[in-house]
Write a protein that holds these residues in place. Structure first.
Motif, PDB file in Angstrom:
ATOM      1  N   ASP A 137       0.850  -1.184   0.000  1.00 21.45           N
ATOM      2  CA  ASP A 137       0.000   0.000   0.000  1.00 21.45           C
ATOM      3  C   ASP A 137       0.894   1.245   0.000  1.00 21.45           C
ATOM      4  O   ASP A 137       1.676   1.441   0.933  1.00 21.45           O
ATOM      5  N   THR A 138       0.777   2.073  -1.033  1.00 28.24           N
ATOM      6  CA  THR A 138       1.630   3.267  -1.113  1.00 28.24           C
ATOM      7  C   THR A 138       1.321   4.259   0.017  1.00 28.24           C
ATOM      8  O   THR A 138       2.194   5.026   0.422  1.00 28.24           O
ATOM      9  N   ALA A 139       0.092   4.242   0.538  1.00 27.37           N
ATOM     10  CA  ALA A 139      -0.246   5.133   1.666  1.00 27.37           C
ATOM     11  C   ALA A 139       0.573   4.737   2.897  1.00 27.37           C
ATOM     12  O   ALA A 139       1.109   5.590   3.612  1.00 27.37           O
ATOM     13  N   TYR A 140       0.696   3.431   3.131  1.00 29.89           N
ATOM     14  CA  TYR A 140       1.473   2.918   4.267  1.00 29.89           C
ATOM     15  C   TYR A 140       2.979   3.111   4.021  1.00 29.89           C
ATOM     16  O   TYR A 140       3.703   3.555   4.900  1.00 29.89           O
ATOM     17  N   LEU A 141       3.431   2.781   2.811  1.00 31.73           N
ATOM     18  CA  LEU A 141       4.863   2.902   2.496  1.00 31.73           C
ATOM     19  C   LEU A 141       5.338   4.353   2.586  1.00 31.73           C
ATOM     20  O   LEU A 141       6.465   4.617   3.012  1.00 31.73           O
ATOM     21  N   TYR A 142       4.465   5.286   2.194  1.00 32.23           N
ATOM     22  CA  TYR A 142       4.844   6.699   2.254  1.00 32.23           C
ATOM     23  C   TYR A 142       5.173   7.110   3.689  1.00 32.23           C
ATOM     24  O   TYR A 142       6.121   7.861   3.938  1.00 32.23           O
ATOM     25  N   LYS A 143       4.406   6.574   4.648  1.00 33.53           N
ATOM     26  CA  LYS A 143       4.647   6.910   6.062  1.00 33.53           C
ATOM     27  C   LYS A 143       6.042   6.478   6.516  1.00 33.53           C
ATOM     28  O   LYS A 143       6.621   7.083   7.411  1.00 33.53           O
ATOM     29  N   LYS A 144       6.580   5.422   5.886  1.00 34.61           N
ATOM     30  CA  LYS A 144       7.924   4.949   6.240  1.00 34.61           C
ATOM     31  C   LYS A 144       8.998   5.973   5.872  1.00 34.61           C
ATOM     32  O   LYS A 144      10.111   5.937   6.387  1.00 34.61           O
ATOM     33  N   THR A 145       8.673   6.871   4.939  1.00 38.85           N
ATOM     34  CA  THR A 145       9.665   7.864   4.488  1.00 38.85           C
ATOM     35  C   THR A 145       9.685   9.089   5.403  1.00 38.85           C
ATOM     36  O   THR A 145      10.579   9.927   5.297  1.00 38.85           O
ATOM     37  N   THR A 159      -3.764  10.833   1.062  1.00 37.38           N
ATOM     38  CA  THR A 159      -4.484  10.525  -0.175  1.00 37.38           C
ATOM     39  C   THR A 159      -3.491  10.433  -1.333  1.00 37.38           C
ATOM     40  O   THR A 159      -2.323  10.837  -1.207  1.00 37.38           O
ATOM     41  N   LEU A 160      -3.970   9.937  -2.456  1.00 38.85           N
ATOM     42  CA  LEU A 160      -3.129   9.886  -3.659  1.00 38.85           C
ATOM     43  C   LEU A 160      -2.781  11.306  -4.104  1.00 38.85           C
ATOM     44  O   LEU A 160      -1.677  11.551  -4.594  1.00 38.85           O
ATOM     45  N   ASP A 161      -3.700  12.240  -3.893  1.00 37.21           N
ATOM     46  CA  ASP A 161      -3.411  13.645  -4.200  1.00 37.21           C
ATOM     47  C   ASP A 161      -2.268  14.169  -3.328  1.00 37.21           C
ATOM     48  O   ASP A 161      -1.410  14.916  -3.796  1.00 37.21           O
ATOM     49  N   ASP A 162      -2.256  13.775  -2.053  1.00 37.06           N
ATOM     50  CA  ASP A 162      -1.164  14.181  -1.145  1.00 37.06           C
ATOM     51  C   ASP A 162       0.183  13.726  -1.704  1.00 37.06           C
ATOM     52  O   ASP A 162       1.151  14.480  -1.721  1.00 37.06           O
ATOM     53  N   LEU A 163       0.229  12.466  -2.148  1.00 38.90           N
ATOM     54  CA  LEU A 163       1.492  11.920  -2.673  1.00 38.90           C
ATOM     55  C   LEU A 163       1.878  12.592  -3.986  1.00 38.90           C
ATOM     56  O   LEU A 163       3.050  12.891  -4.220  1.00 38.90           O
ATOM     57  N   ALA A 164       0.869  12.833  -4.835  1.00 36.33           N
ATOM     58  CA  ALA A 164       1.146  13.498  -6.118  1.00 36.33           C
ATOM     59  C   ALA A 164       1.727  14.890  -5.871  1.00 36.33           C
ATOM     60  O   ALA A 164       2.681  15.307  -6.533  1.00 36.33           O
ATOM     61  N   ASP A 165       1.165  15.608  -4.895  1.00 38.55           N
ATOM     62  CA  ASP A 165       1.665  16.952  -4.559  1.00 38.55           C
ATOM     63  C   ASP A 165       3.073  16.875  -3.977  1.00 38.55           C
ATOM     64  O   ASP A 165       3.958  17.642  -4.354  1.00 38.55           O
ATOM     65  N   LYS A 166       3.277  15.931  -3.058  1.00 36.41           N
ATOM     66  CA  LYS A 166       4.568  15.784  -2.389  1.00 36.41           C
ATOM     67  C   LYS A 166       5.684  15.472  -3.383  1.00 36.41           C
ATOM     68  O   LYS A 166       6.778  16.011  -3.303  1.00 36.41           O
ATOM     69  N   PHE A 167       5.384  14.588  -4.346  1.00 38.40           N
ATOM     70  CA  PHE A 167       6.410  14.139  -5.299  1.00 38.40           C
ATOM     71  C   PHE A 167       6.335  14.861  -6.645  1.00 38.40           C
ATOM     72  O   PHE A 167       7.007  14.469  -7.598  1.00 38.40           O
ATOM     73  N   ASP A 168       5.484  15.898  -6.714  1.00 34.67           N
ATOM     74  CA  ASP A 168       5.371  16.702  -7.935  1.00 34.67           C
ATOM     75  C   ASP A 168       4.989  15.841  -9.148  1.00 34.67           C
ATOM     76  O   ASP A 168       5.613  15.898 -10.205  1.00 34.67           O
ATOM     77  N   ILE A 169       3.947  15.038  -8.977  1.00 36.00           N
ATOM     78  CA  ILE A 169       3.452  14.162 -10.053  1.00 36.00           C
ATOM     79  C   ILE A 169       2.211  14.811 -10.657  1.00 36.00           C
ATOM     80  O   ILE A 169       1.318  15.253  -9.936  1.00 36.00           O
ATOM     81  N   SER A 170       2.148  14.869 -11.976  1.00 37.63           N
ATOM     82  CA  SER A 170       0.993  15.461 -12.664  1.00 37.63           C
ATOM     83  C   SER A 170      -0.294  14.725 -12.305  1.00 37.63           C
ATOM     84  O   SER A 170      -0.328  13.501 -12.251  1.00 37.63           O
ATOM     85  N   LYS A 171      -1.367  15.497 -12.081  1.00 35.56           N
ATOM     86  CA  LYS A 171      -2.648  14.895 -11.693  1.00 35.56           C
ATOM     87  C   LYS A 171      -3.685  14.996 -12.818  1.00 35.56           C
ATOM     88  O   LYS A 171      -4.875  14.873 -12.573  1.00 35.56           O
ATOM     89  N   LEU A 189       7.846   4.364  -6.984  1.00 35.49           N
ATOM     90  CA  LEU A 189       9.264   4.516  -7.353  1.00 35.49           C
ATOM     91  C   LEU A 189       9.926   5.638  -6.555  1.00 35.49           C
ATOM     92  O   LEU A 189      11.075   5.512  -6.115  1.00 35.49           O
ATOM     93  N   LYS A 190       9.202   6.726  -6.340  1.00 36.19           N
ATOM     94  CA  LYS A 190       9.743   7.859  -5.559  1.00 36.19           C
ATOM     95  C   LYS A 190       9.933   7.454  -4.094  1.00 36.19           C
ATOM     96  O   LYS A 190      10.904   7.862  -3.449  1.00 36.19           O
ATOM     97  N   ILE A 191       8.992   6.672  -3.565  1.00 36.00           N
ATOM     98  CA  ILE A 191       9.081   6.199  -2.174  1.00 36.00           C
ATOM     99  C   ILE A 191      10.319   5.310  -2.005  1.00 36.00           C
ATOM    100  O   ILE A 191      11.076   5.456  -1.050  1.00 36.00           O
TER     101      ILE A 191
END
Length: 208
Positions: A137-145, A159-171, A189-191
């Motif tokens: 789960d990318t939501a869980y893995l993100y917390k590890k960072t 949220t997926l939007d949170d991760l997209a914003d954090k890693f500058d991914i186009s939405k 991949l960014k995580i």
């Protein structure tokens, strides 16, 4: 001895020699008529293969299911209308196509439990066995960072939007199953890159 072996098995799911890179991951997302596991249905499944650090866009999977259940409210979010596609496979046909694509790969999704439960409910309705694939789960893995500090406030849910914003991914393709799977794959991949900045990690680390 038996107890020791049990814990040993839990600690290492995979052979230490298997790298994250060589592992075949399938990154998936589902669009659904709502969030009720029993009454709502899958509208679309989108999935991508991720291996050797490459998102295989040309090797993607996207299926829109035949639909009896229609909800105007959620259709405004994902834009899948009842008459959007004339020829659509039945739920059973779509599931069989997805299972062929998935194989024994490790599944990656954002808030994985939702997608897996929706798919498992559909499998159950069609007399098929539940998924046995390992999941991340990318939501869980993100917390590890994130840095553990009382100065830094961690959210319970990202949220997926949170991760997209954090890693500058186009939405631009948000709320489209394949588009969301693609954003999730980039986030994964960014995580991994961020985790490796701290220490050497292997496949087993992702499951701890």
């Amino acid at each position: 001895m038996g107890l020791f072996n049990f814990w040993k098995k839990e600690e290492n799911l995979f052979d230490e020699n298997i790298t994250i890179e060589e592992t075949r991951f399938v990154v998936l997302d589902t669009e659904t008529t709502g969030f009720d596991y029993d009454n709502d249905r899958i509208l679309c499944i989108g999935a991508l293969v991720l291996q050797n650090g490459i998102i295989a866009v040309q090797n993607s999977f996207e299926v829109y299911l035949e639909q009896e259940h229609y909800d105007k409210a959620t259709a405004q979010i994902h834009g899948i209308l009842k008459a959007f596609i004339i020829q659509r496979p039945t739920e059973l046909e779509a599931l069989q196509q997805f299972l062929d694509f998935l194989g024994d790969s490790i599944i990656i999704a954002h808030h994985t439990i939702f997608d897996i439960t929706m798919i498992n409910k559909a499998l159950e309705r069609n007399g098929l066995p539940q998924l046995t694939n390992k999941t991340l789960d990318t939501a869980y893995l993100y917390k590890k960072t994130l840095i553990k500090s009382h100065l830094f406030e961690r959210k319970d849910h990202y949220t997926l939007d949170d991760l997209a914003d954090k890693f500058d991914i186009s939405k631009k393709d948000r709320h489209n199953a394949l588009g969301d799977a693609y954003i999730t794959a980039i986030a994964f991949l960014k995580i991994i890159k961020k985790l490796r900045e701290k220490k050497a990690i292997n496949l087993n680390f992702l499951f701890k």
